[in-house]
Enzyme design. Structure first.
Site, PDB file in Angstrom:
ATOM      1  N   LYS A 232       0.826  -1.217   0.000  1.00  0.00           N
ATOM      2  CA  LYS A 232       0.000   0.000   0.000  1.00  0.00           C
ATOM      3  C   LYS A 232       0.857   1.262   0.000  1.00  0.00           C
ATOM      4  O   LYS A 232       2.043   1.246   0.271  1.00  0.00           O
ATOM      5  CB  LYS A 232      -1.010  -0.047   1.157  1.00  0.00           C
ATOM      6  CG  LYS A 232      -2.162  -1.011   0.804  1.00  0.00           C
ATOM      7  CD  LYS A 232      -3.294  -1.015   1.796  1.00  0.00           C
ATOM      8  CE  LYS A 232      -4.397  -1.965   1.288  1.00  0.00           C
ATOM      9  NZ  LYS A 232      -5.439  -2.213   2.284  1.00  0.00           N
ATOM     10  N   ARG A 268      -3.278 -10.036   4.908  1.00  0.00           N
ATOM     11  CA  ARG A 268      -3.774 -10.154   3.525  1.00  0.00           C
ATOM     12  C   ARG A 268      -2.706  -9.571   2.604  1.00  0.00           C
ATOM     13  O   ARG A 268      -2.448  -8.362   2.654  1.00  0.00           O
ATOM     14  CB  ARG A 268      -5.088  -9.374   3.400  1.00  0.00           C
ATOM     15  CG  ARG A 268      -5.739  -9.435   2.035  1.00  0.00           C
ATOM     16  CD  ARG A 268      -6.988  -8.568   2.008  1.00  0.00           C
ATOM     17  NE  ARG A 268      -7.638  -8.614   0.719  1.00  0.00           N
ATOM     18  CZ  ARG A 268      -7.272  -7.881  -0.334  1.00  0.00           C
ATOM     19  NH1 ARG A 268      -6.260  -7.039  -0.237  1.00  0.00           N
ATOM     20  NH2 ARG A 268      -7.924  -7.983  -1.478  1.00  0.00           N
TER      21      ARG A 268
HETATM   22  N1  HH2 Z   1      -7.522  -3.991   1.029  1.00  0.00           N
HETATM   23  C1  HH2 Z   1      -7.897  -4.076  -0.255  1.00  0.00           C
HETATM   24  C2  HH2 Z   1      -8.978  -4.876  -0.632  1.00  0.00           C
HETATM   25  N2  HH2 Z   1      -9.657  -5.602   0.274  1.00  0.00           N
HETATM   26  N3  HH2 Z   1      -9.980  -6.287   2.513  1.00  0.00           N
HETATM   27  C3  HH2 Z   1      -9.630  -6.218   3.803  1.00  0.00           C
HETATM   28  N4  HH2 Z   1     -10.302  -6.930   4.728  1.00  0.00           N
HETATM   29  N5  HH2 Z   1      -8.591  -5.429   4.234  1.00  0.00           N
HETATM   30  C4  HH2 Z   1      -7.856  -4.670   3.370  1.00  0.00           C
HETATM   31  O1  HH2 Z   1      -6.943  -3.938   3.811  1.00  0.00           O
HETATM   32  C5  HH2 Z   1      -8.200  -4.717   1.967  1.00  0.00           C
HETATM   33  C6  HH2 Z   1      -9.295  -5.554   1.574  1.00  0.00           C
HETATM   34  C7  HH2 Z   1      -7.137  -3.285  -1.284  1.00  0.00           C
HETATM   35  O2  HH2 Z   1      -6.095  -4.042  -1.855  1.00  0.00           O
HETATM   36  P1  HH2 Z   1      -6.200  -4.846  -3.259  1.00  0.00           P
HETATM   37  O3  HH2 Z   1      -7.234  -5.904  -3.203  1.00  0.00           O
HETATM   38  O4  HH2 Z   1      -4.847  -5.332  -3.612  1.00  0.00           O
HETATM   39  O5  HH2 Z   1      -6.575  -3.737  -4.305  1.00  0.00           O
HETATM   40  P2  HH2 Z   1      -7.923  -3.321  -5.012  1.00  0.00           P
HETATM   41  O6  HH2 Z   1      -8.852  -2.838  -3.967  1.00  0.00           O
HETATM   42  O7  HH2 Z   1      -7.486  -2.229  -5.948  1.00  0.00           O
HETATM   43  O8  HH2 Z   1      -8.484  -4.517  -5.713  1.00  0.00           O
END
Ligand code: HH2
Length: 289
Positions: A232, A268
């Site tokens: 992040k 995660r």
């Molecule tokens: N962060 C993201 C998505 N889902 N769920 C939880 N529980 N906690 C988090 O910190 C979290 C999450 C964002 O990351 P990513 O899935 O890599 O990106 P995007 O939202 O662009 O798909």
């Protein structure tokens, strides 16, 4: 030695220690880090099996990006993205001997969550903590599955527009306790509720660092804690050379080691092998044996 499968037994959530890894599998064209790479079910299944081999206890499948400024994706479009992937991933994991690896679905819509559970998922990850769809808690209760409740200030589209708190740790803790209480009131057992401070969701760099510093306080609530800090943006604020998401693995590993020392149940992450190793070593150092 591989860790035993992750279970959510009917006993205090701290029984989830040591820290386990949730591998990210985004089936979106626009996710900030892995967007567009795993939309095809075959590619998703191969990546999931690779993450299981690397030590993932859970694979988190998402059909909607929640990065700052992302466009919303309606439930039908999410189902069309997520269900074929969940089915293919579940089949491939079972075939490769990873039947103990859980699949979670990253959605705020109960219709998407239900379709994913029918297709082989066994855990819910709701970044709105049940606020976007009032049926989410009833679904988790009826199906007897764990649910992650995450803190977010505002909405993905606007959440990074000057977020403000008087006491970020206190406010996020109170929010998560209230949402966990609402889940329990809807019939979800406390042992199935996982709380997440929501790094990057309506937070400045200072807010994110304060929340990370306070991880032991979240663990001290007695609830299982999930942390999503992988790749992040706050990492590049601390270390400007880590400009792109793929440059941020060392910073991610530093956070994972701290999270494991603090007793966080799940991290995660995108880079499973490296984070699984960091979590395992930090956890063993923490207990001194
Ligand atoms: N962060 C993201 C998505 N889902 N769920 C939880 N529980 N906690 C988090 O910190 C979290 C999450 C964002 O990351 P990513 O899935 O890599 O990106 P995007 O939202 O662009 O798909």
């Amino acid at each position: 030695m591989p860790l035993p499968p992750l279970t959510f037994p009917d006993r205090p959530p701290l029984a989830l220690a040591p820290t386990r890894v949730m591998g990210v599998l985004n089936v979106t064209p626009d996710s900030f880090s892995d967007g567009g790479r795993f939309v095809a079910p075959e590619a998703a299944a191969a990546h999931a099996v690779a993450m299981a081999r690397e030590g993932a206890a859970v694979i988190d499948v998402g059909g909607e990006s929640t990065r700052p400024g992302a466009q919303r994706v309606d439930a039908a479009a999410q189902v069309a993205r997520v269900v074929p992937v969940v089915r293919a991933v579940r089949g491939a994991l079972d075939e490769a001997g990873f039947d103990g690896v859980m699949l979670s679905v990253d959605t705020t819509r109960a219709a998407v969550a239900e379709a994913a559970l029918d297709a082989g998922a066994s855990m819910l990850n709701d970044v709105s903590a049940g606020r976007e769809d009032e049926n989410m808690f009833a679904l988790a209760a009826a199906r007897g599955v764990p649910i992650v409740l995450m803190h977010m200030l505002g909405e993905p589209g606007t959440m990074q527009d000057a977020p403000r708190y008087d006491d970020v740790v206190g406010e996020v803790t109170a929010f998560l306790e209230a949402r966990a209480g609402a889940a329990e009131a809807a019939g979800v057992p406390a042992s199935q509720v996982v709380i997440d401070p929501g790094i990057g969701f309506g937070k400045t760099v200072a807010h994110n660092l304060a929340l990370l510093h306070a991880l032991p306080r979240f663990v001290a609530t007695g609830r299982a804690v999930l942390l999503g800090a992988s790749r992040k943006r706050f990492i590049s604020a601390v270390w400007p050379a880590a400009r792109e998401p793929a440059d941020r693995l060392p910073g991610t590993l530093a956070v994972t080691a701290w999270a494991a020392s603090a007793g966080v149940s799940l991290v995660r992450v995108h880079d499973v092998a490296a984070n699984a190793q960091a979590a395992a070593v930090a956890g063993r150092v923490m207990v001194g044996g």
